[in-house]
Design an enzyme around this catalytic site. Structure first.
Site, short mmCIF file in Angstrom:
data_model
loop_
_atom_site.label_atom_id
_atom_site.label_comp_id
_atom_site.label_asym_id
_atom_site.label_seq_id
_atom_site.Cartn_x
_atom_site.Cartn_y
_atom_site.Cartn_z
N HIS A 109 -3.55 -5.74 1.13
CA HIS A 109 -2.91 -6.02 2.42
C HIS A 109 -2.98 -7.50 2.79
O HIS A 109 -3.89 -7.92 3.52
CB HIS A 109 -3.60 -5.20 3.52
N CYS A 127 0.83 -1.20 0.00
CA CYS A 127 0.00 0.00 0.00
C CYS A 127 0.87 1.26 0.00
O CYS A 127 1.53 1.55 -0.98
CB CYS A 127 -0.98 -0.04 1.18
N GLU A 156 -1.26 -9.04 4.93
CA GLU A 156 -1.05 -9.19 6.37
C GLU A 156 -2.36 -9.14 7.16
O GLU A 156 -2.39 -9.52 8.34
CB GLU A 156 -0.08 -8.13 6.89
#
Length: 221
Positions: free
Chosen positions: A196, A86, A198
């Site tokens: 994302h 990002c 994660e």
């Protein structure tokens, strides 16, 4: 696998990334403040998401001129794996480590939702645990994720198989050219992506789709 996460004023996904790396690799990452001049000896350096310097001037523009970036560029050129997610992707383009730029979303609004991604190149250290063509779910949260480059750059990126992930099933949230969601540098050791991974690595997140990226890095290390 030893890793480090660079933290800037305005970073807000550094702890999420730290947790994912700690949980999946079994080794606690190191936090590196942006004013440091030297990165530790690690297998992976992550530039996390957020709004470094409040996106002042241009997303990632100020962060790309932080003191730690000089050593990050040197480490990247030496072959160390670098992952930018990002705002991290924006910083890597601003620092010249990845081609192209991230512009305002086509709808000119902040987008926060799950999208679908296709793994189009699984012959990288970031994607080896995916199947080629595998479609998977991943969250996005950005205002400036519209990937753009001139026609010649796009041609080179495509011809060199630097596109690793594309938005799939009509879920492109920002207008990125060729549905590009993640690319590597020509050497293949630097990956930038807007979604994302994660944030989808354990049952509490509602899915495990993002784990394969981290497991790919662990396998490579």
């Amino acid at each position: 696998m030893k890793s480090a996460v660079i933290v800037f004023p305005g970073s807000n996904r550094d702890r999420d990334m730290f947790h994912a790396l700690d949980m999946i690799t079994g080794s606690r990452p190191q936090h590196v403040w942006h004013t440091e001049s030297t990165l530790p000896d690690v297998d992976l350096v992550v530039v996390p998401g957020g709004f470094s310097y409040g996106d002042y001037l241009r997303s990632g523009a100020i962060a790309a001129r932080s003191p730690i970036l000089k050593d990050l560029v040197a480490k990247a050129h030496s072959g160390v794996a670098v992952l930018g997610v990002c705002n991290g992707f924006q910083i890597l383009t601003e620092a010249g480590l990845l081609p192209g730029a991230l512009m305002r979303n086509a709808g000119l609004t902040f987008v926060c939702k799950d999208i679908m991604m296709e793994t189009v190149n699984n012959a990288t250290r970031f994607s080896s645990q995916f199947q080629k063509g595998q479609v998977w779910r991943c969250p996005v949260a950005h205002h400036d994720g519209n990937y753009f480059a001139d026609a010649e750059t796009i041609r080179k990126v495509e011809d060199n198989n630097q596109v690793v992930f594309r938005y799939a099933e009509g879920t492109n949230p920002n207008g990125s050219l060729n549905n590009i969601a993640g690319i590597t540098n020509a050497a293949g050791n630097v990956l930038g992506m807007m979604p994302h991974p994660e944030n989808l690595v354990e049952p509490l997140h509602g899915g495990l789709d993002g784990r394969l990226l981290f497991e790919s890095l662990l396998t490579a290390a």
